[in-house]
Design a protein around this motif. Structure first.
Motif, PDB file in Angstrom:
ATOM      1  N   ASN A  26       0.823  -1.217   0.000  1.00 51.00           N
ATOM      2  CA  ASN A  26       0.000   0.000   0.000  1.00 51.00           C
ATOM      3  C   ASN A  26       0.853   1.262   0.000  1.00 51.00           C
ATOM      4  OD1 ASN A  26      -2.193  -1.629   0.153  1.00 51.00           O
ATOM      5  ND2 ASN A  26      -2.589  -1.277   2.330  1.00 51.00           N
ATOM      6  N   ASP A 131     -15.691   2.489   2.973  1.00 50.67           N
ATOM      7  CA  ASP A 131     -15.114   3.269   1.869  1.00 50.67           C
ATOM      8  C   ASP A 131     -14.880   4.702   2.316  1.00 50.67           C
ATOM      9  OD1 ASP A 131     -15.438   1.085   0.285  1.00 50.67           O
ATOM     10  OD2 ASP A 131     -17.019   1.944  -0.990  1.00 50.67           O
ATOM     11  N   THR A 147      -5.351   5.035   0.873  1.00 48.82           N
ATOM     12  CA  THR A 147      -4.519   4.097   0.116  1.00 48.82           C
ATOM     13  C   THR A 147      -3.569   3.358   1.058  1.00 48.82           C
ATOM     14  OG1 THR A 147      -4.621   5.569  -1.765  1.00 48.82           O
ATOM     15  CG2 THR A 147      -2.872   3.941  -1.807  1.00 48.82           C
ATOM     16  N   ARG A 151      -8.116   1.217   1.989  1.00 46.61           N
ATOM     17  CA  ARG A 151      -9.560   1.447   1.821  1.00 46.61           C
ATOM     18  C   ARG A 151      -9.862   1.854   0.367  1.00 46.61           C
ATOM     19  NH1 ARG A 151      -9.634  -0.892   5.773  1.00 46.61           N
ATOM     20  NH2 ARG A 151      -9.842  -0.128   7.896  1.00 46.61           N
ATOM     21  N   HIS A 152     -11.089   1.549  -0.054  1.00 47.99           N
ATOM     22  CA  HIS A 152     -11.520   2.029  -1.372  1.00 47.99           C
ATOM     23  C   HIS A 152     -11.799   3.519  -1.288  1.00 47.99           C
ATOM     24  CE1 HIS A 152     -11.918  -1.823  -3.265  1.00 47.99           C
ATOM     25  NE2 HIS A 152     -12.604  -2.274  -2.243  1.00 47.99           N
ATOM     26  N   ARG A 154     -13.895   6.553  -3.080  1.00 48.19           N
ATOM     27  CA  ARG A 154     -14.954   6.891  -4.042  1.00 48.19           C
ATOM     28  C   ARG A 154     -14.993   8.408  -4.179  1.00 48.19           C
ATOM     29  NH1 ARG A 154     -14.905   2.209  -5.965  1.00 48.19           N
ATOM     30  NH2 ARG A 154     -15.631   0.556  -4.617  1.00 48.19           N
ATOM     31  N   ARG A 181     -23.627  -0.156   2.205  1.00 46.53           N
ATOM     32  CA  ARG A 181     -22.166  -0.194   2.308  1.00 46.53           C
ATOM     33  C   ARG A 181     -21.685   0.817   3.357  1.00 46.53           C
ATOM     34  NH1 ARG A 181     -18.694  -2.375  -1.500  1.00 46.53           N
ATOM     35  NH2 ARG A 181     -16.568  -1.546  -1.308  1.00 46.53           N
ATOM     36  N   ARG A 183     -19.567   3.695   4.915  1.00 46.75           N
ATOM     37  CA  ARG A 183     -18.801   4.770   4.272  1.00 46.75           C
ATOM     38  C   ARG A 183     -18.446   5.869   5.263  1.00 46.75           C
ATOM     39  NH1 ARG A 183     -23.212   3.700   0.585  1.00 46.75           N
ATOM     40  NH2 ARG A 183     -22.388   2.979  -1.402  1.00 46.75           N
TER      41      ARG A 183
END
Ligand code: PMP
Length: 456
Positions: A26, A131, A147, A151-152, A154, A181, A183
Motif C-alpha cells: 500500500n 469506503d 490508500t 480502503r476504497h 470513491r 455499504r 462509508r
C-alpha cells in the motif's frame, strides 16, 4: 518443474537489488505529500538566487495570537504524559466552544485531542472499515491515507459552476448503488482547495442523504473560524448523530507546527472514539502537554482573540476577493472565495494558447509557471482533478501577516479593507497573480510597470 526451487533464490536476489520489494504494497510507490515537495523545490530555487512567490504550501500567514503564546510560555514546564484522549480542561474547552457555536450539548467526554487533525483522520480511517467518500477536488492527504490503509476511495464529482461543491444528488447517486455499504464521507468547508463553503440549505440537504445511507460524516472544519463572514455553521446541526467535527489550531490560530487537532463525537459514536483512542495509546500516546495547556486559552476566546480573528478574516476576504476579480477579468474560471486562503482556478479558457507552448497537463503548467515566473502553485491533479483539465490551487499566503494584522487594527472595525490595503500589505501575492495573468496571456512575466508601484 524447477520454478518452485528457484523462487526463494530469485526473491533473495530481488530483495538485494530492490530492497523496496519488502515495503508494504500500500505504501510502495507513494510519493511524499505534494505540498511538501513544492516547498522543497521553492527552497532550492531560492538557494539558487531566484525570487520565488510561495503560493504552493497552505500555511496561514498570521502569527499565533499573543495570549496563546503567553500561555504556552507559562506552560513550558509541563512535562508529563497527559491522558490519551486529551487534557480534561482542553476537552472541556473544546466541547464548550462547539456548544456555543452549534447549540449542540457537547460534553467533555465527546472530545478527542490529537497531534493534528490529520493524524486523527488517519486513525479513524484505520479503525472504521468502510469506503472513503470524498469530493474531487479534495485536500491532498485524505486519499493517500485511505490508500495506505487499504480502503476504497470513491470520488464524488463536482463542477466549477457549483463552486466545486458536491451536490446531494451526486452523493445520493454514489450511495444508492450499494445502499448499506459502510462509508466515511469527508466534507471540508470552508474548503481547501476551492475556498468555497456550503450554505445552511445545502448542508441540510446533504445531511438528509447522509442520514438515509447512515454515512459517518467527518466534517472537516479546520478553516471554520476563517470563514470571511464569521458565520460558519456545522452540518452537525442537521445530522448530529452521524457527524464528527474535525478542527484544531492549525489554521485560524496560525499554529500548524504546534500540532494540535480535535475530533468531537456524538455519544452514539463513542465506540469509534474509543477505538481511535486505543490505537492512539499504542502510537502517539498523547499530545504535547504544553501545547494542550496553551490551546485551552485559544478555545476560551475573549476580546483579544476575537479581534485577531476579525482582522485575519478582513485581510483574507479583501485579498481573496481582489485576486479572484483579477483572474476573472482575464477569463480564468475561479469562484470567489468565502473562507480560508485558497483559490481553485481552471485555466481551461487558455487551453489553446497553452497547448501552443507545449503545455497539456496541469503539472506541466505549474512546473513551467514556476520556472518561467517564479510563481509556485499546486496542480489540481494533486487534489483529484483530471490532469488535462488544467486546474491549480493558489494559496494566497506569501505576505507578512503580522504586519498586515497591526495595520488592520488601525482601520475602523466595521470597515472592509481597501484595494490599497491589499496592494500595500499583500504585495507579493498581488504581484505573483499579475505574473500569472501575464504569463497565461502571453507567456511572459508581468512588466515592471505593472508591479513596481506595489513594491513601494
Ligand atoms: N484538513 C484540511 C482541509 C487541511 O488543509 C489541513 C492542513 N493543511 C488539515 C486537515 C490538517 O491539519 P492539521 O493536521 O494541522 O490539524
Amino acid at each position: 518443474m524447477c520454478q518452485p526451487d528457484l523462487e526463494p533464490i530469485l526473491m533473495a536476489l530481488n530483495a538485494e537489488q530492490y530492497p523496496d520489494v519488502h515495503l508494504n504494497l500500500n505504501v510502495r510507490g507513494l510519493e511524499q505529500s505534494a505540498t511538501l515537495a513544492i516547498s522543497e523545490r521553492c527552497a532550492q530555487l531560492r538557494k539558487e538566487g531566484r525570487d520565488v512567490y510561495r503560493l504552493g504550501l497552505g500555511q496561514p500567514p498570521f502569527p499565533v495570537a499573543e495570549p496563546v503564546i503567553e500561555e504556552l510560555r507559562a506552560n513550558a514546564y509541563q512535562r508529563e504524559y497527559l491522558p490519551v484522549k486529551g487534557l480534561p480542561a482542553l476537552r472541556e474547552a473544546v466541547a464548550r466552544y462547539h456548544r456555543r457555536q452549534e447549540g449542540i450539548e457537547y460534553a467533555r467526554e465527546d472530545v478527542l485531542i490529537g497531534p493534528g487533525s490529520k493524524e486523527l483522520m488517519f486513525l479513524i480511517q484505520l479503525v472504521y472499515y468502510g469506503d472513503l467518500v470524498i469530493p474531487t477536488p479534495s485536500w491532498v492527504s485524505y486519499a493517500p491515507q485511505a490508500t495506505i490503509i487499504g480502503r476504497h476511495i470513491r470520488w464524488v464529482p463536482t463542477k466549477f459552476e457549483d463552486g466545486w461543491r458536491i451536490t446531494p444528488e451526486g452523493l445520493g447517486e454514489l450511495c444508492h448503488k450499494d445502499p448499506t455499504r459502510p462509508r466515511i464521507l469527508i466534507l471540508n468547508y470552508p474548503n481547501n482547495p476551492s475556498g468555497t463553503t456550503y450554505g445552511n440549505a445545502e448542508l441540510q440537504e446533504l445531511a438528509k442523504v447522509a442520514r438515509r445511507y447512515k454515512i459517518i460524516l467527518l466534517s472537516d472544519e479546520i478553516y471554520g473560524e476563517t470563514q470571511f463572514n464569521g458565520k460558519h455553521q456545522s452540518i452537525a446541526r442537521y445530522y448530529p448523530e452521524g457527524t464528527i467535527i474535525s478542527a484544531g489550531l492549525s489554521k485560524w490560530c496560525g499554529a500548524g507546527g504546534w500540532r494540535l487537532g480535535t475530533f468531537t463525537f456524538p455519544n452514539n459514536l463513542y465506540w469509534l472514539l474509543d477505538a481511535v483512542s486505543v490505537v492512539a495509546s499504542e502510537t502517539f500516546t498523547s499530545t504535547s502537554a504544553p501545547i494542550q495547556h496553551a490551546a485551552v486559552r485559544a478555545y476560551e476566546g475573549g476580546i483579544e482573540i476575537e479581534r485577531y480573528l476579525w482582522n485575519s478574516r478582513r485581510i483574507l476576504k479583501a485579498l481573496g476577493t481582489s485576486l479572484a476579480a483579477r483572474l476573472q477579468r482575464i477569463g480564468v474560471d475561479v469562484p470567489v472565495p468565502e473562507g480560508g486562503f485558497y483559490l481553485f482556478a481552471s485555466f481551461n479558457n487558455f487551453r489553446k494558447k497553452l497547448e501552443q507552448r507545449g503545455i497539456t497537463t496541469d503539472t506541466e503548467l505549474c512546473n513551467r509557471l514556476l520556472e518561467e515566473t517564479g510563481v509556485a502553485v499546486l496542480p489540481g491533479s494533486q487534489f483529484g482533478r483530471p490532469a488535462e483539465e488544467l486546474t491549480a490551487r493558489i494559496a494566497f499566503v506569501d505576505f507578512d501577516g503580522a504586519r498586515a494584522l497591526v495595520s488592520a487594527e488601525a482601520v475602523p472595525l466595521e470597515k472592509e479593507l481597501s484595494e490599497d490595503f491589499v496592494s500595500g500589505h499583500c504585495n507579493r501575492v498581488v504581484v505573483a497573480v499579475e505574473h500569472l495573468c501575464a504569463w497565461l496571456e502571453n507567456g511572459e512575466k508581468a512588466p515592471p510597470d505593472h508591479t513596481d508601484f506595489r513594491s513601494k
